[in-house]
Design a protein around this motif. Structure first.
Motif, PDB file in Angstrom:
ATOM      1  N   ASP A  96     -58.603  18.213  92.990  1.00  7.07           N
ATOM      2  CA  ASP A  96     -59.129  18.846  91.784  1.00  7.07           C
ATOM      3  C   ASP A  96     -59.565  20.273  92.120  1.00  7.07           C
ATOM      4  N   PHE A  97     -59.865  21.020  91.089  1.00  7.28           N
ATOM      5  CA  PHE A  97     -60.451  22.345  91.249  1.00  7.28           C
ATOM      6  C   PHE A  97     -61.742  22.389  90.461  1.00  7.28           C
ATOM      7  N   GLU A  98     -62.692  23.136  90.986  1.00  7.20           N
ATOM      8  CA  GLU A  98     -63.956  23.341  90.308  1.00  7.20           C
ATOM      9  C   GLU A  98     -64.149  24.824  90.070  1.00  7.20           C
ATOM     10  N   LEU A  99     -64.796  25.128  88.977  1.00  5.90           N
ATOM     11  CA  LEU A  99     -65.199  26.493  88.682  1.00  5.90           C
ATOM     12  C   LEU A  99     -66.626  26.644  89.181  1.00  5.90           C
ATOM     13  N   GLN A 100     -66.841  27.591  90.085  1.00  7.28           N
ATOM     14  CA  GLN A 100     -68.186  27.881  90.558  1.00  7.28           C
ATOM     15  C   GLN A 100     -68.671  29.129  89.853  1.00  7.28           C
ATOM     16  N   THR A 101     -69.714  28.965  89.086  1.00  4.65           N
ATOM     17  CA  THR A 101     -70.298  30.080  88.368  1.00  4.65           C
ATOM     18  C   THR A 101     -71.808  29.979  88.538  1.00  4.65           C
ATOM     19  N   GLY A 102     -72.403  31.063  89.009  1.00  2.00           N
ATOM     20  CA  GLY A 102     -73.819  30.990  89.380  1.00  2.00           C
ATOM     21  C   GLY A 102     -73.947  29.980  90.505  1.00  2.00           C
ATOM     22  N   GLY A 103     -74.864  29.083  90.410  1.00  2.00           N
ATOM     23  CA  GLY A 103     -75.021  28.028  91.410  1.00  2.00           C
ATOM     24  C   GLY A 103     -74.399  26.712  90.987  1.00  2.00           C
ATOM     25  N   ASP A 104     -73.648  26.708  89.886  1.00  5.10           N
ATOM     26  CA  ASP A 104     -73.115  25.466  89.335  1.00  5.10           C
ATOM     27  C   ASP A 104     -71.625  25.318  89.622  1.00  5.10           C
ATOM     28  N   LEU A 105     -71.195  24.054  89.753  1.00  4.78           N
ATOM     29  CA  LEU A 105     -69.781  23.710  89.922  1.00  4.78           C
ATOM     30  C   LEU A 105     -69.354  22.831  88.759  1.00  4.78           C
ATOM     31  N   TYR A 106     -68.207  23.141  88.161  1.00 12.56           N
ATOM     32  CA  TYR A 106     -67.692  22.383  87.022  1.00 12.56           C
ATOM     33  C   TYR A 106     -66.258  21.952  87.303  1.00 12.56           C
ATOM     34  N   ARG A 107     -65.990  20.657  87.192  1.00 14.16           N
ATOM     35  CA  ARG A 107     -64.644  20.127  87.418  1.00 14.16           C
ATOM     36  C   ARG A 107     -63.720  20.538  86.278  1.00 14.16           C
ATOM     37  N   LEU A 108     -62.692  21.282  86.597  1.00 12.30           N
ATOM     38  CA  LEU A 108     -61.760  21.768  85.578  1.00 12.30           C
ATOM     39  C   LEU A 108     -60.863  20.661  85.030  1.00 12.30           C
ATOM     40  N   SER A 109     -60.657  19.601  85.801  1.00 15.78           N
ATOM     41  CA  SER A 109     -59.813  18.502  85.325  1.00 15.78           C
ATOM     42  C   SER A 109     -60.412  17.813  84.104  1.00 15.78           C
ATOM     43  N   ARG A 110     -61.696  17.964  83.871  1.00 18.61           N
ATOM     44  CA  ARG A 110     -62.316  17.368  82.683  1.00 18.61           C
ATOM     45  C   ARG A 110     -61.704  17.932  81.405  1.00 18.61           C
ATOM     46  N   ILE A 111     -61.199  19.150  81.473  1.00 14.94           N
ATOM     47  CA  ILE A 111     -60.584  19.779  80.304  1.00 14.94           C
ATOM     48  C   ILE A 111     -59.068  19.842  80.448  1.00 14.94           C
ATOM     49  N   PHE A 112     -58.588  20.240  81.615  1.00 13.68           N
ATOM     50  CA  PHE A 112     -57.163  20.520  81.793  1.00 13.68           C
ATOM     51  C   PHE A 112     -56.366  19.364  82.393  1.00 13.68           C
ATOM     52  N   GLY A 113     -57.016  18.267  82.743  1.00 14.35           N
ATOM     53  CA  GLY A 113     -56.311  17.148  83.355  1.00 14.35           C
ATOM     54  C   GLY A 113     -56.093  17.372  84.839  1.00 14.35           C
TER      55      GLY A 113
END
Length: 128
Positions: A96-113
């Motif tokens: 998977d890939f995560e978007l790191q913005t500020g101190g947070d990480l967000y899993r991109l697969s939650r939106i893009f598969g």
């Protein structure tokens, strides 16, 4: 030759500081309306993606709308070029890939598969 960050027929997730963005820029909410109304332009840049990750319902709604419109987008001629401009960096996490913005990480697969592909350090793509 395709300009980096502007590949038609796939979602382009780009670091807004590294790539030229399409002139036609819309917030997430407007993009969702475009999907609902089957009115996505040939070139569009969606902004504000990093702002919805804190809201699970918003993430789920966007993902469902994109999934429902996948066949329609894939069969359009010409294929649309859709950018998602984000602030931050992309981190690989297993498959998977995560978007790191500020101190947070967000899993991109939650939106893009799960089929996200790295094109370069600041550019990922995902199929419609």
């Amino acid at each position: 030759m395709v300009e980096h960050g502007k590949l038609s027929g796939e979602y382009n997730i780009v670091d807004e500081d590294e790539y030229d963005l399409f002139d036609h820029q819309v917030p997430i909410e407007e993009f969702q309306n475009m999907l609902r109304e089957d009115d996505v332009p040939d070139e569009v840049c969606v902004v504000g993606l990093d702002g919805i990750f804190g809201d699970d319902d918003a993430v789920s709604e966007l993902s469902k709308l994109m999934d429902r419109q996948a066949n329609t987008l894939e069969n359009r001629r010409p294929l649309p070029a859709i950018q998602f401009a984000v602030e931050g960096t992309f981190q690989r996490r297993q498959r998977d890939f995560e978007l790191q913005t500020g101190g947070d990480l967000y899993r991109l697969s939650r939106i893009f598969g799960p089929q996200i592909e790295r094109r370069s350090s600041g550019w990922l793509t995902a199929p419609f």
